[in-house]
Design a protein around this motif. Structure first.
Motif, PDB file in Angstrom:
ATOM      1  N   UNK A 101      12.126  59.298  32.735  1.00  0.00           N
ATOM      2  CA  UNK A 101      13.092  59.191  33.827  1.00  0.00           C
ATOM      3  C   UNK A 101      14.489  59.410  33.262  1.00  0.00           C
ATOM      4  N   UNK A 134      10.158  66.045  34.949  1.00  0.00           N
ATOM      5  CA  UNK A 134       9.168  67.007  35.441  1.00  0.00           C
ATOM      6  C   UNK A 134       9.348  67.265  36.935  1.00  0.00           C
ATOM      7  N   UNK A 135       9.486  66.210  37.693  1.00  0.00           N
ATOM      8  CA  UNK A 135       9.614  66.335  39.144  1.00  0.00           C
ATOM      9  C   UNK A 135      10.932  67.012  39.510  1.00  0.00           C
ATOM     10  N   UNK A 136      12.004  66.654  38.801  1.00  0.00           N
ATOM     11  CA  UNK A 136      13.319  67.248  39.071  1.00  0.00           C
ATOM     12  C   UNK A 136      13.261  68.752  38.839  1.00  0.00           C
ATOM     13  N   UNK A 157      25.150  61.315  37.502  1.00  0.00           N
ATOM     14  CA  UNK A 157      25.018  61.329  38.946  1.00  0.00           C
ATOM     15  C   UNK A 157      24.289  62.537  39.488  1.00  0.00           C
ATOM     16  N   UNK A 158      23.935  63.472  38.624  1.00  0.00           N
ATOM     17  CA  UNK A 158      23.380  64.713  39.155  1.00  0.00           C
ATOM     18  C   UNK A 158      21.866  64.782  39.019  1.00  0.00           C
ATOM     19  N   UNK A 159      21.239  63.717  38.482  1.00  0.00           N
ATOM     20  CA  UNK A 159      19.777  63.693  38.397  1.00  0.00           C
ATOM     21  C   UNK A 159      19.253  62.549  39.260  1.00  0.00           C
ATOM     22  N   UNK A 160      18.228  62.842  40.045  1.00  0.00           N
ATOM     23  CA  UNK A 160      17.635  61.826  40.928  1.00  0.00           C
ATOM     24  C   UNK A 160      17.154  60.642  40.093  1.00  0.00           C
ATOM     25  N   UNK A 161      17.675  59.413  40.356  1.00  0.00           N
ATOM     26  CA  UNK A 161      17.379  58.291  39.470  1.00  0.00           C
ATOM     27  C   UNK A 161      15.927  57.835  39.488  1.00  0.00           C
ATOM     28  N   UNK A 162      15.154  58.216  40.512  1.00  0.00           N
ATOM     29  CA  UNK A 162      13.787  57.711  40.640  1.00  0.00           C
ATOM     30  C   UNK A 162      12.745  58.784  40.384  1.00  0.00           C
ATOM     31  N   UNK A 163      13.164  59.921  39.853  1.00  0.00           N
ATOM     32  CA  UNK A 163      12.192  60.983  39.621  1.00  0.00           C
ATOM     33  C   UNK A 163      12.143  61.340  38.137  1.00  0.00           C
ATOM     34  N   UNK A 164      10.963  61.727  37.687  1.00  0.00           N
ATOM     35  CA  UNK A 164      10.849  62.147  36.296  1.00  0.00           C
ATOM     36  C   UNK A 164      11.497  63.522  36.139  1.00  0.00           C
ATOM     37  N   UNK A 224      11.104  71.055  41.465  1.00  0.00           N
ATOM     38  CA  UNK A 224      11.454  71.180  42.878  1.00  0.00           C
ATOM     39  C   UNK A 224      11.747  72.630  43.282  1.00  0.00           C
ATOM     40  N   UNK A 258      17.481  72.684  34.935  1.00  0.00           N
ATOM     41  CA  UNK A 258      17.194  72.765  36.361  1.00  0.00           C
ATOM     42  C   UNK A 258      17.819  74.016  36.966  1.00  0.00           C
TER      43      UNK A 258
END
Lengths: 247, 299
Positions: free
Chosen positions: A132, A96-98, A87-94, A101, A148
């Motif tokens: 992902x 890399x993107x996470x 639940x702690x990683x954005x499901x629609x972002x790679x 940020x 992160x």
């Protein structure tokens, strides 16, 4: 970075869930908070991280009182790892993107290099970078969550049951990784868990919380030797010993 | 080439941002391709869009040229769909009408979707007084019967396509705001949003970079399903004389003027009706398929 918590009180509506908790942590030390579900241990941690902006008392990092609403620069020094890697990683972002940020928000340079470095620090393969979260295992996801936090180059890491959602073999890997990182980067840890053996593995100081109060603080060594004074601590220790060594 | 793209896009370990994004798109496309009704919808919509774009090339007659001696002709070799009450070629008018009708729909969607998304995400993320204020405004717009408000609005301005678009947009955004708010509420307290708050990012950055993209799939689905009702509202306004004005060949207006002949020359109003039906149905099929493909809980 020394941390001082003085008479911290947090209420949700009418109910007070943290009733005057105080403890000090030396820089570079690691402090574990144990307690049952609902004892208020995670709430303390979230208030320290700045996620909960409604508390009374004093929270200070290296002698500086933290305001209720933290400035962005605060998050370069203090970071948090959450309990559930699903639940702690954005499901629609790679990945890399996470990871990019925080460097983007703080306008850091060499973002590419930093991401590559932090991935290798948490022992993730470089080819995980553009995947992902749903393409990774639970343990790998928790490594991403740790990466992160590390990319901010923090001095304090707040760990909210970082292993309880993982299966046992992966738990040990993550705990060892956290132990190594603490030595390498001279981090100060505050870890919340309901598992005494996890706390004992990683922390030198332990605080026991019952019903919103910290009833006892002792060293991990004393805990291991059974020198706990408060009956709740003794009970917790007895339970964890019995679970590990069934009669 | 195609096979190379396939292996490149479906790679389990993409090596660049672009490859990961294309992989996602390609997977969504493969999903959509596996849904026959969705593909039927997509094909029909593509055909109509192409017809609208290439109307001047495809039209057999000028849509405004009258030929009074040959009015209300049945479909024949010269006039494929027959002629209307002024002897204008219906086939050509359907082609040009696709421009007007689809153009209106696209204009409404472009106006409405971003507004609904922004209002809903902001209300849902901030909560409290902001939420109350924005949602009560939304409720006010939601409380008006759609067609009646559109009619009043068009009557207050001058009847025409622009006013019709504005009127429909004004009444169409509240459901999207509600939807976006509901989606935002489900994610705002999640750990991954908390983690972004711990980067020191501003609320606006979190809303528009991290929350809004999670709301868009369900919004796209809803918009696609609503396309048909937008088309019908546009056609209704045209039918009532409040939308496109003659001689502009809007489908609803075409039915309105031809309704007098529905018993004797039934094909005249029937052909634009079939066009509306086909496009509405196609958008519904596509929306249903997109719901399966884009549903974030699906994968």
């Amino acid at each position: 970075m020394t941390i001082e918590i003085d008479n911290l009180r947090i209420r949700f509506g009418e109910r007070e869930v943290v009733k005057g908790v105080s403890f000090d942590i030396e820089g570079g030390d690691s402090f574990g908070i144990v307690g049952e579900s609902g004892s208020g241990k995670s709430t303390v941690l979230r208030a320290m991280a700045g996620l909960n902006e409604d508390w009374q008392g004093r929270i200070s990092f290296s002698g500086e009182d933290a305001p209720q609403k933290r400035p962005p620069s605060f998050f370069r020094k203090v970071q948090m790892v959450f309990q559930d890697p699903y639940g702690s990683l954005h499901p629609r972002q790679t990945i890399d993107r996470i990871l990019s940020e925080l460097p983007l928000v703080h306008k850091m340079d060499r973002i590419d290099d930093r991401i590559a470095k932090v991935l290798s620090d948490v022992a993730l393969p470089q080819n995980a970078r553009f995947r992902y979260p749903h393409q990774l295992s639970g343990g790998q996801r928790q490594r991403v969550a740790i990466a992160r936090a590390l990319i901010a180059e923090p001095e304090v890491l707040l760990l909210d049951e970082p292993t309880s959602a993982l299966d046992v073999s992966v738990q040990a890997e993550i705990l060892n990784l956290l132990a190594d990182l603490r030595v390498e980067r001279k981090l100060t840890y505050v870890m919340v868990s309901h598992n005494l053996s996890v706390i004992a593995h990683l922390c030198s100081q332990v605080g026991v919380m019952v019903d919103g109060q910290m009833v006892e603080q002792l060293t991990a060594e004393d805990l291991r030797l059974g020198k706990a004074v408060h009956p709740h601590t003794q009970e917790l220790r007895r339970l964890s010993v019995e679970l590990e060594e069934p009669v | 080439m195609n096979a190379a793209f396939r292996t490149w896009a479906l790679s389990e370990a993409p090596s660049s941002r672009r490859q990961a994004a294309w992989g996602n798109r390609y997977r969504a496309w493969l999903n959509l391709k596996g849904n026959p009704l969705g593909m039927i919808g997509l094909t029909i919509i593509s055909i109509f869009i192409l017809m609208a774009i290439f109307a001047p090339l495809l039209a057999t007659h000028d849509p405004a040229t009258q030929e009074l001696a040959n009015r209300l002709a049945a479909p024949n070799a010269a006039h494929w769909f027959g002629t209307d009450e002024l002897g204008r070629d219906v086939f050509s008018r359907i082609l040009y009408g696709a421009r007007v009708t689809l153009g209106m729909v696209i204009a409404v969607v472009v106006l409405v979707a971003p507004i609904g998304l922004a209002v809903g995400c902001i209300a849902g993320y901030f909560g409290g007084i902001v939420d109350t204020a924005l949602m009560r405004i939304t409720d006010i717009f939601l409380a008006f019967p759609r067609l009646v408000l559109a009619l009043a609005f068009v009557a207050a301005l001058k009847p025409g396509i622009e006013s019709a678009v504005l009127a429909i947009a004004l009444t169409a955004w509240p459901p999207y705001a509600r939807l976006a708010r509901a989606e935002t509420l489900t994610v705002r307290n999640s750990d991954f949003i908390a983690a972004y708050r711990l980067t020191g990012a501003s609320s606006w950055r979190i809303i528009f970079r991290h929350i809004a993209p999670l709301c868009t799939p369900s919004l796209i689905v809803r918009v696609t399903l609503d396309m048909s009702s937008i088309i019908i509202t546009a056609a209704s306004l045209g039918f009532l004389g409040m939308g496109a004005q003659p001689p502009s060949p809007e489908w609803g207006a075409m039915i309105a003027t031809a309704k007098r002949f529905i018993f004797e020359q039934w094909w005249v109003p029937m052909i634009p009706a079939i066009a509306i039906l086909l496009v509405s149905l196609a958008f519904n099929f596509l929306g249903d398929a997109l719901r399966d493909v884009l549903d974030p809980k699906g994968n």
